[in-house]
Design a protein around this motif. Structure first.
Motif, PDB file in Angstrom:
ATOM      1  N   GLN A 119       1.174   0.439 -12.344  1.00  0.00           N
ATOM      2  CA  GLN A 119       1.587  -0.890 -11.895  1.00  0.00           C
ATOM      3  C   GLN A 119       0.370  -1.798 -11.805  1.00  0.00           C
ATOM      4  OE1 GLN A 119       3.190  -1.124  -7.863  1.00  0.00           O
ATOM      5  NE2 GLN A 119       4.541  -2.794  -8.444  1.00  0.00           N
TER       6      GLN A 119
ATOM      7  N   PHE B 165       8.551   8.869  -5.035  1.00  0.00           N
ATOM      8  CA  PHE B 165       7.236   8.412  -5.455  1.00  0.00           C
ATOM      9  C   PHE B 165       6.166   8.683  -4.413  1.00  0.00           C
ATOM     10  CE2 PHE B 165       7.919   6.178  -9.412  1.00  0.00           C
ATOM     11  CZ  PHE B 165       9.278   5.893  -9.402  1.00  0.00           C
ATOM     12  N   GLY B 166       4.970   8.966  -4.919  1.00  0.00           N
ATOM     13  CA  GLY B 166       3.818   9.049  -4.048  1.00  0.00           C
ATOM     14  C   GLY B 166       3.356   7.658  -3.645  1.00  0.00           C
ATOM     15  N   ALA B 167       2.364   7.604  -2.760  1.00  0.00           N
ATOM     16  CA  ALA B 167       1.884   6.326  -2.228  1.00  0.00           C
ATOM     17  C   ALA B 167       1.013   5.565  -3.219  1.00  0.00           C
ATOM     18  CB  ALA B 167       1.118   6.552  -0.933  1.00  0.00           C
TER      19      ALA B 167
ATOM     20  N   PHE C  18      12.474  -3.741  -6.103  1.00  0.00           N
ATOM     21  CA  PHE C  18      12.553  -3.503  -7.537  1.00  0.00           C
ATOM     22  C   PHE C  18      13.891  -2.873  -7.886  1.00  0.00           C
ATOM     23  CE2 PHE C  18       8.458  -4.620  -9.098  1.00  0.00           C
ATOM     24  CZ  PHE C  18       7.562  -4.367  -8.075  1.00  0.00           C
TER      25      PHE C  18
ATOM     26  N   PHE D  17      11.933  -0.897 -15.087  1.00  0.00           N
ATOM     27  CA  PHE D  17      11.935  -1.708 -13.882  1.00  0.00           C
ATOM     28  C   PHE D  17      12.065  -3.193 -14.188  1.00  0.00           C
ATOM     29  CE2 PHE D  17      10.900   1.054 -10.329  1.00  0.00           C
ATOM     30  CZ  PHE D  17      10.402   2.185 -10.937  1.00  0.00           C
ATOM     31  N   GLY D  18      12.720  -3.905 -13.265  1.00  0.00           N
ATOM     32  CA  GLY D  18      12.685  -5.349 -13.290  1.00  0.00           C
ATOM     33  C   GLY D  18      11.368  -5.838 -12.720  1.00  0.00           C
TER      34      GLY D  18
ATOM     35  N   TYR E  50       3.653   6.511 -13.586  1.00  0.00           N
ATOM     36  CA  TYR E  50       3.828   5.087 -13.845  1.00  0.00           C
ATOM     37  C   TYR E  50       2.543   4.357 -13.462  1.00  0.00           C
ATOM     38  CZ  TYR E  50       8.860   5.838 -14.277  1.00  0.00           C
ATOM     39  OH  TYR E  50      10.088   6.270 -14.688  1.00  0.00           O
TER      40      TYR E  50
ATOM     41  N   PHE F 145       1.259   5.693  -9.945  1.00  0.00           N
ATOM     42  CA  PHE F 145       2.212   6.391  -9.083  1.00  0.00           C
ATOM     43  C   PHE F 145       2.745   7.626  -9.795  1.00  0.00           C
ATOM     44  CE2 PHE F 145       2.724   3.371  -5.694  1.00  0.00           C
ATOM     45  CZ  PHE F 145       2.493   2.136  -6.272  1.00  0.00           C
TER      46      PHE F 145
ATOM     47  N   GLY G 150       0.784  -1.227   0.000  1.00  0.00           N
ATOM     48  CA  GLY G 150       0.000   0.000   0.000  1.00  0.00           C
ATOM     49  C   GLY G 150       0.817   1.278   0.000  1.00  0.00           C
ATOM     50  N   MET G 151       2.110   1.140  -0.227  1.00  0.00           N
ATOM     51  CA  MET G 151       2.979   2.312  -0.175  1.00  0.00           C
ATOM     52  C   MET G 151       3.651   2.525  -1.527  1.00  0.00           C
ATOM     53  SD  MET G 151       2.630   3.295   2.914  1.00  0.00           S
ATOM     54  CE  MET G 151       4.001   4.406   3.226  1.00  0.00           C
ATOM     55  N   GLY G 152       4.238   3.669  -1.652  1.00  0.00           N
ATOM     56  CA  GLY G 152       5.018   3.956  -2.859  1.00  0.00           C
ATOM     57  C   GLY G 152       6.391   3.320  -2.773  1.00  0.00           C
ATOM     58  N   LEU G 153       7.199   3.633  -3.736  1.00  0.00           N
ATOM     59  CA  LEU G 153       8.552   3.082  -3.818  1.00  0.00           C
ATOM     60  C   LEU G 153       9.527   3.990  -3.074  1.00  0.00           C
ATOM     61  CD1 LEU G 153       7.812   2.579  -7.470  1.00  0.00           C
ATOM     62  CD2 LEU G 153       8.800   0.684  -6.233  1.00  0.00           C
TER      63      LEU G 153
ATOM     64  N   PHE H  15       6.337   2.789 -17.204  1.00  0.00           N
ATOM     65  CA  PHE H  15       6.351   4.220 -17.483  1.00  0.00           C
ATOM     66  C   PHE H  15       5.188   4.629 -18.369  1.00  0.00           C
ATOM     67  CE2 PHE H  15       8.099   8.302 -18.409  1.00  0.00           C
ATOM     68  CZ  PHE H  15       7.908   8.521 -19.768  1.00  0.00           C
TER      69      PHE H  15
ATOM     70  N   GLU I 118       3.027  -6.989 -10.771  1.00  0.00           N
ATOM     71  CA  GLU I 118       3.955  -6.681 -11.850  1.00  0.00           C
ATOM     72  C   GLU I 118       4.808  -5.464 -11.510  1.00  0.00           C
ATOM     73  OE1 GLU I 118       0.845  -8.229 -15.309  1.00  0.00           O
ATOM     74  OE2 GLU I 118       1.807  -6.262 -15.489  1.00  0.00           O
ATOM     75  N   ALA I 119       5.753  -5.162 -12.363  1.00  0.00           N
ATOM     76  CA  ALA I 119       6.606  -3.993 -12.172  1.00  0.00           C
ATOM     77  C   ALA I 119       5.892  -2.735 -12.665  1.00  0.00           C
ATOM     78  CB  ALA I 119       7.910  -4.178 -12.938  1.00  0.00           C
ATOM     79  N   PRO I 120       6.232  -1.590 -12.106  1.00  0.00           N
ATOM     80  CA  PRO I 120       5.694  -0.337 -12.638  1.00  0.00           C
ATOM     81  C   PRO I 120       6.134  -0.120 -14.079  1.00  0.00           C
ATOM     82  CG  PRO I 120       6.703  -0.011 -10.484  1.00  0.00           C
ATOM     83  CD  PRO I 120       7.089  -1.379 -10.930  1.00  0.00           C
TER      84      PRO I 120
ATOM     85  N   HIS J  92       6.831  12.396 -13.147  1.00  0.00           N
ATOM     86  CA  HIS J  92       6.702  11.172 -13.929  1.00  0.00           C
ATOM     87  C   HIS J  92       5.437  10.446 -13.483  1.00  0.00           C
ATOM     88  CE1 HIS J  92      11.282  10.758 -14.754  1.00  0.00           C
ATOM     89  NE2 HIS J  92      11.050  11.972 -14.291  1.00  0.00           N
TER      90      HIS J  92
END
Lengths: 113, 111
Positions: free
Chosen positions: B36, B101-103, A90, A104-105, B34, B87, A40-43, B44, B40-42, B32
């Motif tokens: 997700q 990044f935001g939440a 990630f 991203f991977g 993104y 995001f 539930g959080m960002g990166l 762009f 999976e991965a984010p 930016h």
């Protein structure tokens, strides 16, 4: 074109164990990053590298180490794993720094029990 | 300081529109976006640069209000494939080249 490859996809660790998350990219990108994503959080940025031999801390580096001996590889080392390190990790890369999109991977889901 | 996204979640029917906001207390150089998908991965979507440039991709577009340090992502005539978590990532003077990044905003599009 593989892009950014991360291994393993899943891993369960016991408290106090160590492990290395692998990340490799085949796009000849100089810039590489490690992020963690909690539910539930960002990166959050852990470490980043602007080229082989050059690394620097991000927002949440404690408990982690990195190295960058080649352009392609950017492994993340967890020493003395703790439950707080349970997260999805990630790896990402970009061609340049600033105004550049990240590739991203697929991520590594890590649980520390 | 991470950017703040709103709303946290939105549920849409196919064909409806939605707006996702991203705001920062810092002077931004870029924003930016993104997306997700679950597990999976984010991926762009787009970059908006200082200068208020508006961009678009298919029926997803975004704007950047430099004076307010705010960006908005517009989902127009939503499709099922738009479901996912969006995001925003921001670059400022002290985070150049290192996105914050935001939440995230969870978007669910239903038939």
């Amino acid at each position: 074109n593989a892009g950014v490859t991360q291994t393993p996809k899943f891993r369960i660790l016991k408290i106090g164990q160590s492990m290395t998350l692998q990340c490799a990219q085949d796009m000849n990108h100089n810039y590489m990053y490690w992020y963690r994503q909690d539910p539930g959080m960002g990166l959050k940025l852990i470490y980043y590298s602007v080229g082989a031999g050059i690394t620097d801390k991000g927002e949440v580096p404690n408990g982690y180490n990195v190295s960058r001996s080649t352009t392609e590889d950017f492994p993340l080392r967890l020493e003395l794993a703790a439950p707080s390190q349970t997260s999805v990790y990630f790896c990402a890369s970009s061609y340049g720094q600033g105004y550049e999109k990240l590739f991203f991977g697929s991520g590594t889901q890590l649980s520390v029990l | 300081q991470q950017p703040v996204q709103s709303p946290q979640a939105v549920i849409l029917r196919e064909g409806e529109d939605a707006v996702i906001n991203c705001s920062s207390s810092k002077a931004l150089y870029s924003v930016h976006w993104y997306r997700q998908k679950h597990g999976e991965a984010p991926v762009f979507l787009m970059i908006l640069l200082k200068g208020g440039e508006q961009k678009g991709h298919d029926k997803i577009s975004a704007s950047f209000n430099e004076k307010k340090q705010q960006s908005s992502l517009y989902l127009t005539a939503s499709q099922l494939s738009y479901s996912g978590t969006y995001f925003c990532g921001t670059e400022s003077g002290d985070s150049w080249g290192k996105l914050q990044f935001g939440a995230g905003t969870q978007v669910v599009v239903t038939p």
